[in-house]
Write a protein that holds these residues in place. Sequence first.
Motif, PDB file in Angstrom:
ATOM      1  N   CYS B 239       0.835  -1.217   0.000  1.00 30.70           N
ATOM      2  CA  CYS B 239       0.000   0.000   0.000  1.00 30.70           C
ATOM      3  C   CYS B 239       0.859   1.253   0.000  1.00 30.70           C
ATOM      4  O   CYS B 239       0.598   2.213  -0.710  1.00 30.70           O
ATOM      5  N   ARG B 240       1.877   1.232   0.851  1.00 26.88           N
ATOM      6  CA  ARG B 240       2.727   2.403   1.015  1.00 26.88           C
ATOM      7  C   ARG B 240       3.631   2.568  -0.203  1.00 26.88           C
ATOM      8  O   ARG B 240       3.823   3.686  -0.689  1.00 26.88           O
ATOM      9  N   GLN B 263      -2.727  -0.177  10.576  1.00 24.71           N
ATOM     10  CA  GLN B 263      -2.619   0.517  11.863  1.00 24.71           C
ATOM     11  C   GLN B 263      -1.335   0.119  12.588  1.00 24.71           C
ATOM     12  O   GLN B 263      -0.654   0.966  13.161  1.00 24.71           O
ATOM     13  N   ASP B 264      -1.000  -1.175  12.532  1.00 27.44           N
ATOM     14  CA  ASP B 264       0.244  -1.626  13.163  1.00 27.44           C
ATOM     15  C   ASP B 264       1.454  -0.961  12.504  1.00 27.44           C
ATOM     16  O   ASP B 264       2.491  -0.781  13.143  1.00 27.44           O
ATOM     17  N   ALA B 265       1.323  -0.622  11.207  1.00 28.41           N
ATOM     18  CA  ALA B 265       2.428   0.033  10.495  1.00 28.41           C
ATOM     19  C   ALA B 265       2.392   1.548  10.673  1.00 28.41           C
ATOM     20  O   ALA B 265       3.155   2.275  10.021  1.00 28.41           O
ATOM     21  N   GLY B 266       1.483   2.030  11.535  1.00 28.08           N
ATOM     22  CA  GLY B 266       1.440   3.453  11.832  1.00 28.08           C
ATOM     23  C   GLY B 266       0.664   4.301  10.831  1.00 28.08           C
ATOM     24  O   GLY B 266       0.745   5.527  10.848  1.00 28.08           O
ATOM     25  N   VAL B 267      -0.094   3.661   9.965  1.00 30.69           N
ATOM     26  CA  VAL B 267      -0.884   4.400   8.979  1.00 30.69           C
ATOM     27  C   VAL B 267      -2.170   4.903   9.635  1.00 30.69           C
ATOM     28  O   VAL B 267      -2.853   4.153  10.335  1.00 30.69           O
ATOM     29  N   ASP B 268      -2.487   6.172   9.420  1.00 28.56           N
ATOM     30  CA  ASP B 268      -3.709   6.759   9.984  1.00 28.56           C
ATOM     31  C   ASP B 268      -4.867   6.498   9.023  1.00 28.56           C
ATOM     32  O   ASP B 268      -4.846   6.934   7.879  1.00 28.56           O
TER      33      ASP B 268
END
Lengths: 335, 335
Positions: B239-240, B263-268
């Motif tokens: 995705c990133r 979310q675990d990867a810090g994505v809002d």
Amino acid sequence: MTSTPPPPTSADVARLAGVSRATVSFVLNDTAGGRVGEQTRQRVRAAADQLGYVPHAAARSLRAGRTGLVLLVGSSAPIGPLFSGFYRELQQALQRHGYTSVLYGPSRGGGEEPARGWAELRPAAVLCLESILTPAGVGILHRAGTRAVLTLGTRPVPGAHALVMDQHEVGAAAGAHLLARGRRRIGVVVPGDRDLDQFSGPRTAGVRSAVASSGLDARVELLPLGYTEESGVQAAARCRELGLDAVFAYNDEYAMLLMRSLQDAGVDIPRQVAVVGADDLLLGALLRPRLSTVHMSLPKGEELASLVEQLVADPSSVPVTGNLLTVRLVERESS
Amino acid sequence: MTSTPPPPTSADVARLAGVSRATVSFVLNDTAGGRVGEQTRQRVRAAADQLGYVPHAAARSLRAGRTGLVLLVGSSAPIGPLFSGFYRELQQALQRHGYTSVLYGPSRGGGEEPARGWAELRPAAVLCLESILTPAGVGILHRAGTRAVLTLGTRPVPGAHALVMDQHEVGAAAGAHLLARGRRRIGVVVPGDRDLDQFSGPRTAGVRSAVASSGLDARVELLPLGYTEESGVQAAARCRELGLDAVFAYNDEYAMLLMRSLQDAGVDIPRQVAVVGADDLLLGALLRPRLSTVHMSLPKGEELASLVEQLVADPSSVPVTGNLLTVRLVERESS
């Protein structure tokens, strides 16, 4: 209603292929053995395809005195991925064994009514929930020529083979785990869906027996929970009123609902209330804290299909009882 | 194998009740009309119960030339609560209409093989997935006396009635919503389970057509996702890499898995990446942020059972095509 042309018969196929009706029957019902040569076989199949003829299973079963039909009787209860996967695998395995297996919908009526409906199809074997079969129903099926009657459930039905799924063990595993974690005021979720009583009753009894056999001073409280957010909020409030320090939530979906409500109410899981589900869904492992759960497994479809074949071959065998369900507690962060 | 006593026949019942075999048949097959008095009926039923006699559906269907059997052909794809509820309701409704409906497991073999297997049971009606029925298969069923062949799927099959479930619309609704929310780099989850291709293919095409018809400068990227936590982590990284600002995640379960990994990867969510699922499961509404989803509904089982009855009554009717699925976007916090 208008008339459609009559379906082709085996006589039509015999005429077109230039063989006898008996030969057509041998070839298309796969009963030829070595009696029919490959060329003739091909001619018969080509003629059948050209005319669109298929043998009539009912006629064949009348001649043979029985069908290769296995009835799997469905339940009106919603079934989870464990059971739908199990039924799918079992149907595929039965097909490999040469059976036509069909899933028969939930029946209306009580007593012997459902068994009478199944008997009309003259199945070779019937697999149904224990809760909808009476001993008299077993007799009706046997007299109608059904060679193997198997039940799924928590108790054997006299005269039938019993595949026991001991739901009791699911609750017992959860209860023992929560006691070992030091919990002494254990809530047990009772789902709002009455169709689930057949599973939730024994699971609740399992929690109680874990408490009783532990000799510990612990208590068990029932916690009704409908599958809605509103009901979740009420159940969370009830948890606090009862001073519970743990909940066995029937399954993972109810556990996820209850955890959300408890967390929204500011309850720390597991510090204040430990939560355990059942089914070991991936979704439970995605929660924070990760949901502890009771993992259940069922035998491979192939194993059960072989058993059915064996019981059909020997209808006089003494009723067998086998335990299908094995359970294992998966400890994660929520307990 | 040991011998069991022969099953009782209608002649045995007639002898015990002191009536003719025709009377036994009238009473037990419910075809008596007003011709048999209540006392005689009761005597016949009591005799049948005493002997354990039930009519033979196959013999009855041979006499009548057709059965009251409706085959619902299952799929090897795992089905969610929407479809399992739909099948359950449909089976109950068909039973109220006097049909015996059975769910026939997924068939082996391609081409016309599955249709041949169904035809052997001489069903009055067959409902199956469009993807496993060929036009020649429709012909085989019709020639074997099946009065109504109905398919479920995205396209009609020539000669059969088509109940269209336009999965395309599911993706189109999600795509249009994400575009309206200003998203221009839209990922579409492709589930790892190949059995789901039949649903995910049209859903992906629906997202693409929403983009095409919008005239906006937006792009669509495929995002493979197996149903495991490891695959979730990989998909979140992908995705990133692709710089996506939105994902249509095939369904709610895949959406829950992807949301957790993001979310675990810090994505809002939704600020950096908006997520939309499908199925409108309660569990999605319990997430934080609450999951936006495409709600799907199917007609009531009763409606469809009435349609089957009507089509069986008039087998010459022109193939009908009806759309079953209605979709509605449920906007929550994740998009």
